[in-house]
Every structure is written in structure tokens, then in C-alpha cells.
Enzyme design. Structure first.
Site, PDB file in Angstrom:
ATOM      1  N   GLY A 517     -30.587  81.619 -26.247  1.00  0.00           N
ATOM      2  CA  GLY A 517     -30.122  81.758 -24.875  1.00  0.00           C
ATOM      3  C   GLY A 517     -28.769  82.443 -24.821  1.00  0.00           C
ATOM      4  N   GLY A 522     -21.358  82.430 -23.173  1.00  0.00           N
ATOM      5  CA  GLY A 522     -21.547  82.877 -24.538  1.00  0.00           C
ATOM      6  C   GLY A 522     -23.003  82.738 -24.942  1.00  0.00           C
ATOM      7  N   ASP A 633     -27.477  74.891  -9.321  1.00  0.00           N
ATOM      8  CA  ASP A 633     -28.123  76.034  -9.982  1.00  0.00           C
ATOM      9  C   ASP A 633     -29.520  75.636 -10.460  1.00  0.00           C
ATOM     10  OD1 ASP A 633     -28.268  78.650 -10.774  1.00  0.00           O
ATOM     11  OD2 ASP A 633     -27.260  78.349 -12.693  1.00  0.00           O
TER      12      ASP A 633
END
Length: 836
Positions: A517, A522, A633
């Protein structure tokens, strides 16, 4: 007599001035690579291979042509030829000076001589770099993806006030590459962007000192439109449909009455046809109006943008009938705005300019028109007839590489530092270097003494951003952030502290092949620690976004524990690293099992159970703590699945504490993912738990249909899954877009109930949506309906099997003794059989 002579002289000067101005307005239209002049769209186009033209080409390059263009454009006949350069070449217009519109047309038709898909080049004009490392094919592909169109050509338009005695356009191919051009338009104009304008909440900016690129022209409420204005500039105005955030917030109006310009300056900006149609707020009869009309535009970050709004009141014949606010990127551009008052009447056309600056990493420009808090609800609907968006140059660049320094421009002298200036700069650099070394040595000695005094101290010293800081302000901000992070580590239940050696061993020294991912913070690596698979999130050292998200995630996960929330195992804080360790979710994201991968399709029951697990996690966030937590989210990539397909909510970097007991909402800047964003939260910047409910409703439709929420490759009415699914749901025909991989293996009643829940979650107003607890209860009832359907199907199958055996026995009486054996072998699974 002398007076008459003076009048004649004055008239003579005026005639010369007007004559020269008229000559200035004669456009130069170039058909590149052509050897003859031609007439297209009523204008004469000159082939650039002809002699005697009022321009020259420094390097001729290569002329290429094609027999057919297959392009739906009035310029199609001009796109059959092109001029290709393998070295720098300049079109020089030595007789031109003043203000121009410049248009460059690119049609990358295939050729045996060059590969248009691999072309990469720069374009400069006078003191501006227009494009850098420009690949036409990629630019066209990106444009089509953003606007769901099928363009095969590209036109870029610029406004330039040269201030010089000549105009030149230079094409610079990249190393080992080529540049090309099909058509050039140079249109001198008298109109200028000469006035200064204030940035929203900032200082004034003089437009005359900047180059300007046209980004968008929209005809609000009307169709695509092409017109030719007084300056022989053919302008194309697009319909605004595909740029609207929600078409349900606005309706179209038109007026057949005669529209006129408020002033002569407005006639140079937009044709009258633009003002004959408009978008207005669609809830004009609602007592409490809270909806904004919203448009979004992809733009280049780190530039100033001029947003030009075109207004004409086509409905009301009195002032104070329509009062609204104008908002650009969540900033108030105008309050109590009354179009009738500004235009001094009805059917009066005019424009209003606003300036906004986009910072780094922001590539979306938002425009909203809607209710003004200071006005009464009775007059709060908004209107907009047309829109233009212009990008302003910064530091000599209109190309999207503002930090890149060029090699200078023709005719511009390079500044050379004197000998003493060089000595001074070198001395200052040596002094600063010595000072930095001394500070580093002192800090090292101090740290060494502290370790000697307390060798067993394990208190973390985490300053991840000090290395990348470039200024004292940034250093102070980074130090404060590091201290906050250390406080979180010491005060919260962070689990085990891993050494950096443990982390490197687990990830094979951060092997890129183990990346599972990537985000703004990062990368996430798959690792193994002491025989246990883990997910290791490593912050990028330059990511301020990452630090903030890490702090938020630690604060949330250190307080929350639930079987449907991804668990944090520990952390690492050595050598300026910022690393968090989570439980590994073997089956990855929910999205990867719905579309875009080779994973096997989920069954209907698996999908329902995954939605139930996700809902339980969200319900716990909303109700399981002293103060609710809003995820903010919710999307299919943030729902992870373990090896048994148990769903867990992940990524709490944007999470926010919910409203206190005496509050109804949390006022905060809008954050989230496009396609999942609650429209009410977006319009009002007021966050509630119902914002998560809306996003979860989008997830439910993704699960049902097996496609992404935004798919620009589909027809216009199908791009947004939410809008498309809701339309079909209202028509009772949603089953037509159910994921075909389900192959009908579901009960109709459970599917209808599931879609009904999703529809309720997507109500425009938060108060009309269910709570997450209600959603969870209804999803569990959907599962019961499906299981009941499965059991009845199994019973029916079993009964048919018995009937079949009975018929066989009747036709073969000598096999009656074996009937019991067959009957014993058939078994109806229990309702709670785990093997299902």
C-alpha cells in the site's frame, strides 16, 4: 483658421491611430507543414512553407502529412499536415508587438517518420515557458479521462502582453525526442487584462505583468457553444454538466428576451448567447435553503487562478429578489451578492473577476454559489450564466514545473557575478558550514553525556522532520510535531516497541516487492516478526501530511479496541524513523475483491457479512467511546479483510472526534475521498456521524454493483455510481446493474432490502439518514432474509431429489429395498451449519 487646421491635424492623427489599430487586429493564422493557403471556418490560413509571409522559421524541420484526420472539429482539414522538429526551432514574428491571443493546435496523427506517442518537448514564447516535457498523446488521454470525452486533438490558448517589439514562439525537443505543431493562431487584440485584482484574503496582483492560459470556458445551463467574437477569436464554451458536483442542486433556466451588455468592456469577454441560459439553485421553493451549487476543476498546483463569473439576471425584475454568497475553495469571495443591483437592471450582462492561489499538492479548484448566512431564506437562491478559469504565470512559467529553472531566453543577457561577489558568497557559505558543524558536534557531545548519565533510559527521541527542514519556521513546527508524537507514545497504549533492526529484518530492508500500500504518509510493507505476519506503515520523512495522520491514528487506535477495527501491534522510533505495526489482513482490501483484480468474486452472503462487519466497526466508533469518533474516510480501500473474510475498518488518519453533548456538529475543513464525500458536509463544512453513514451508503452500492464509484470511461450518465444507482433505484430497475458475477445467486427480497438501506444512507440531508446502528440492524435482517432463502432452496432441492427417487422406485419395484439407503445419504444442512 489655426483652429480649423488643428482640428484637421487631430483627425489625421486619429485616422492613422485607428488604421494602425485595425491592422493590429488582423490575425495571423498558420497551417503548419502546408504549401498553400486555404479557407477554413470563414478564415484564411497560410501555409508556413510559403515565402513572403510576415514570419520566419529558424529551423525548417520536417514536413509530414496524412490523408485523413478523423477528428470532429472545424479544424479537421488543417490537421492533415504538421511540422516536426528534431532541433530547436523558432517562429519569429518580427513585425508584431503588443497584446495577443496565441493558440497552439496539436493533432498526433501516426507517421512513418516519427512516433507521436513518445514526443516530449518544451514551448517558449518571449519571456514565458508555456509547456515543459510536453507529451501530447498523454495530455489528450488525461483530458479525456477527466472529462469523459473522446478528444483526438488538443488546443492550448494563451494571452500574452509582450511589451517587446517582436513576438517569437520556440519549440525545443527533449533529448532524443521530437517536437511538432499542426496549427498556430496569433490574434492581436486591443483588449487587455490590465487591471489589478485582489487575491482572496490576500494582496493585490497586477494581471498585466503575467502571461495567462485559458483553462476552462463553461456555458452554464446551456449546450456546447462555438462563437467568433470581435477579435476573430473563435471561442468554444463547454456545457457545465460534467463539472458539477451534484446536478440535483441546480436547475437550468433560459430567457428569450433581448440581452445587452452592461458596459462595452463586457462585450470583449463573452458572447450574448452565454447570458441567455443559466444555472439557478433548484430548491428555490424550499423554506430553509442550505444547498450550494458546486463545480470542481482539475488544475495545476502552485499557481494563481483568475476565476471570471458571467452574470445576467434573467428571472427577476427587482433588486433583493436573489441574494447569495460566492465561495472559491472554501473561501468567501462575495457576500450578499445581488446580480440585479450590480448590473443595474434585468437582462444586463456583465462579468466579475476573483483571484485565488492554489498551494503545492492542491490540484482541484472548487466554485460554490449558495445561501448567504446574512440574507433571509426567501432570497437565497443563486444564479450563474458563464464561467472562465485562467491560470496566471509564476516566475516566468505557465508550465506545470514552476520550481524548474530554464536556460534563459533569446535576447536576454545573463547576469554575471563580480569577483568580489563570488568571494563574499564563498566566505558566507564557509561561515555557515562551520557554524552548522559546531552545532552538530555540541549536540552529539550533549547526547553522549546524557546516555552516560542514564544508560538504561528508553525514552523515545523522535524528531522525524528535522532532517528535511529548510527554515527556522519549519524547524520549530517540526520540533513541536515531534514532541507531540513523543507525548502520544508515552501516554497511550502503543503496544510493543520494535527496534529498527526488527523492522528491517521483517521487511527485508524495506524491499519494494513487499509494498502492499502507498498513501500520503508513505508506504505499507508486508512483514514477518517472530513467525507472525504484520503490516508495517513507514512514514515518508518529508510528509507533513503523514505526521499529522500518524498522530491522529495513534490517538484513535490507542483508545479504541474492537474486533472490526484493525489492531495496532506496536511501533518503532529509532533513527528518525516513524513506523507503526498493525495486524496483517491476508485478503487485502474490499475493493480488490469487487473489481480491478484477479481475486475470485465474493458471494452475496460474503458481501452482506462484510458490510455487517464494517457497520459494526463504524457503530462502535460512533457509540463505543465517551465521545463519538467520525472516521471521515469510509471507502472500500479502507475496509480490510482477514483470512476468514472478516471485515475491519482501517486508516484513521482523517478521523475526528465527534460533537460534544451540547453540540449538533463539528465545524471543520472538508476532508475525505472524492465520490464518497457527504454533500451536506461539503456544502456546510459541518461534520456529523451521518457523514460516515453517507460514505457507507456509497460503499453499499459498490458492493452491490461491483464497480468503482467514479468511472470516467463510461457514458456521462453512468460515470458517478451513486447518481446512476439512485436513478435506477427510483425506477425500480436497480437489478439491471447488479454485479453480473453474482449470477443471480441471491434472493430478490434481500437485494431489494439491501438497496433500500443504501438509498436511505444517501439522503441529501443528514437528518433524513439512519444512524449506523439502524443500518447495522437492517443489514442483519438482510442476512436473515438471504439465509431463509438459502434454507428454503435447500429444502426444495431435497424434496425434488426425494420425488425423483420415489419415481425411480415406482418404475423399478425391485429397487425398493435401496430407497432407505438413498434417503439416508441425503442430508439437509442445519441453519447454523458452519460449513456454509
Amino acid at each position: 483658421m489655426n483652429l480649423k487646421l488643428n482640428w484637421f491635424l487631430l483627425l489625421g492623427f486619429l485616422s492613422v491611430f485607428l488604421g494602425s489599430g485595425e491592422a493590429q487586429l488582423t490575425p495571423i493564422l498558420i497551417n503548419c507543414g502546408a504549401n498553400a493557403s486555404t479557407s477554413v471556418d470563414g478564415r484564411k490560413w497560410i501555409g508556413d512553407t510559403l515565402h513572403g509571409n510576415n514570419f520566419t522559421i529558424s529551423f525548417p524541420g520536417i514536413v509530414v502529412s496524412t490523408s485523413a484526420t478523423n477528428v470532429d472539429s472545424v479544424y479537421g482539414d488543417l490537421y492533415t499536415t504538421a511540422r516536426v522538429f528534431n532541433a530547436t526551432s523558432t517562429y519569429n514574428f518580427s513585425t508584431l508587438s503588443g497584446t495577443f491571443y496565441i493558440r497552439l493546435h496539436f493533432f498526433p496523427f501516426p507517421s512513418e517518420i516519427f512516433d507521436v506517442n513518445n514526443s516530449s518537448f518544451d514551448v517558449r514564447t518571449n519571456n514565458l515557458k508555456l509547456v515543459s516535457k510536453f507529451n501530447v498523446a498523454e495530455e489528450i488521454s488525461w483530458k479525456n479521462m477527466r472529462s469523459n470525452s473522446n478528444f483526438s486533438s488538443l488546443m492550448k490558448e494563451y494571452y500574452l502582453d509582450t511589451g517587446l517589439d517582436n513576438l517569437w514562439i520556440e519549440f525545443i525537443p527533449g533529448y532524443g525526442s521530437l517536437a511538432f505543431i499542426n496549427v498556430i493562431e496569433v490574434i492581436p487584440v486591443l483588449y487587455k487584462f490590465s487591471h489589478s485584482i485582489s487575491r482572496l484574503g490576500n494582496n493585490y496582483l497586477a494581471l498585466s505583468s503575467h502571461g495567462i492560459e485559458t483553462m476552462y470556458r463553461l456555458n452554464m445551463g446551456g449546450p456546447d457553444l462555438e462563437t467568433i467574437n470581435d477579435y476573430n477569436l473563435r471561442t468554444k464554451w463547454e456545457s457545465d454538466d460534467k463539472y458539477m458536483f451534484s446536478v440535483n442542486t441546480a436547475s437550468k433556466v433560459s430567457n428569450k428576451s433581448t440581452v445587452s451588455y452592461t458596459s462595452s468592456n463586457d462585450s470583449a469577454n463573452a458572447p450574448l448567447e452565454i447570458y441567455e441560459t443559466a444555472r439557478v439553485s433548484s430548491d428555490s421553493q424550499v423554506l430553509e435553503k442550505r444547498s450550494n451549487m458546486s463545480w470542481s476543476f482539475n488544475v495545476d498546483p502552485n499557481f494563481d487562478y483568475l476565476v471570471r463569473l458571467h452574470f445576467c439576471e434573467v428571472q427577476y425584475d427587482m433588486a433583493n429578489q436573489r441574494i447569495f454568497g460566492i465561495f472559491i475553495d472554501n473561501k468567501t469571495a462575495a457576500q450578499s451578492y445581488d446580480v440585479f443591483k450590480h448590473a443595474k437592471g434585468m437582462n444586463k450582462a456583465y462579468h466579475e473577476d476573483f483571484m485565488n492561489s492554489l498551494p503545492q499538492n492542491f490540484d482541484m479548484l472548487w466554485l460554490q454559489l449558495g445561501p448567504d448566512p446574512s440574507s433571509s431564506p426567501a432570497g437565497s437562491d443563486a444564479i450563474l450564466n458563464g464561467l472562465e478559469v485562467f491560470k496566471l504565470s509564476r516566475n516566468g512559467y505557465l508550465a506545470n514545473v514552476p520550481s524548474r529553472v530554464g536556460n534563459g531566453f533569446p535576447g536576454k543577457k545573463k547576469k554575471v557575478m563580480s569577483f568580489w561577489m563570488i568571494i563574499l558568497v564563498c566566505s558566507a557559505s564557509l561561515f555557515v558550514f562551520s557554524l552548522v558543524c559546531a552545532v552538530i558536534i555540541c549536540l552529539y557531545i550533549r547526547k553522549k553525556r546524557r546516555i552516560e548519565i542514564n544508560p538504561n533510559s528508553n525514552s523515545p527521541v523522535w524528531r522525524p522532520f528535522l532532517l528535511g527542514a529548510l527554515s527556522s519556521t519549519t524547524n520549530a513546527r517540526a520540533s513541536k510535531a515531534a514532541l507531540n508524537f513523543n507525548e502520544l507514545l508515552s501516554n497511550n497504549r502503543m503496544g510493543r516497541m520494535f527496534s529498527l533492526a526488527d523492522i528491517k529484518a521483517a521487511t527485508n530492508n524495506f524491499d519494494e516487492s513487499l509494498v502492499i500500500g502507498v498513501g500520503g504518509f508513505g508506504k505499507v510493507f508486508k512483514g514477518e516478526i517472530e513467525g507472525m505476519l504484520v503490516a508495517i506503515k513507514r512514514a515518508h520523512p518529508q510528509s507533513q501530511q503523514g505526521l499529522k495522520e500518524f498522530e491522529t491514528e495513534i490517538e484513535m487506535l490507542s483508545k479504541l479496541r474492537h474486533q472490526h477495527l484493525v489492531a495496532m501491534i506496536g511501533y518503532c522510533d529509532e533513527q528518525n524513523e516513524m513506523i507503526l505495526v498493525y495486524e496483517y489482513m491476508a485478503k487485502g482490501t474490499l475493493r480488490s475483491h469487487l473489481f480491478g483484480s484477479d481475486n475470485p468474486s465474493l458471494t452475496w452472503k460474503q458481501r452482506i457479512e462484510i458490510c455487517i462487519g464494517s457497520a459494526r466497526g463504524l457503530h462502535y466508533l460512533h457509540t463505543g467511546a465517551d465521545r463519538s469518533v467520525i472516521h471521515r474516510d469510509v471507502k472500500t480501500t479502507n475496509i480490510l479483510l482477514d483470512e476468514k473474510f472478516v471485515a475491519k475498518m482501517a486508516d484513521f488518519g482523517l478521523s475526528k472526534a465527534g460533537p460534544a453533548l451540547d453540540q449538533t456538529h463539528v465545524s471543520t475543513a472538508v476532508k475525505g475521498s472524492f465520490g464518497y464525500l457527504d454533500p451536506e458536509y461539503f456544502r456546510r463544512q459541518q461534520l456529523t456521524e451521518k457523514s460516515d453513514v453517507y460514505s457507507f451508503g456509497v460503499v453499499l452500492f459498490e458492493v452491490l454493483c461491483g464497480r468503482p464509484v467514479i468511472n470516467p470511461t463510461l457514458p456521462k450518465d453512468q460515470i458517478n455510481l451513486t447518481d446512476w444507482a439512485l436513478r435506477l433505484q427510483q425506477r425500480k430497475s436497480l437489478e439491471t446493474i447488479v454485479d453480473p458475477r453474482l449470477e443471480g445467486k441471491y434472493s430478490q427480497v434481500s437485494l431489494e432490502k439491501f438497496a433500500e438501506i443504501a438509498e436511505k444512507c444517501l439522503a441529501d440531508q443528514g437528518r433524513d439518514r439512519p444512524t449506523m446502528g439502524d443500518v447495522l440492524w437492517h443489514l442483519e435482517s438482510v442476512l436473515q432474509l438471504h439465509e431463509t432463502h438459502e434454507r428454503s432452496t435447500q429444502v426444495e432441492t431435497y424434496a425434488k431429489s426425494r420425488d425423483g427417487i420415489h419415481e425411480i422406485c415406482l418404475s423399478h419395484p425391485h429397487n425398493l429395498e435401496g430407497e432407505e439407503e438413498h434417503e439416508t445419504d441425503l442430508e439437509i444442512p442445519a441453519a447454523n451449519d458452519e460449513r456454509r
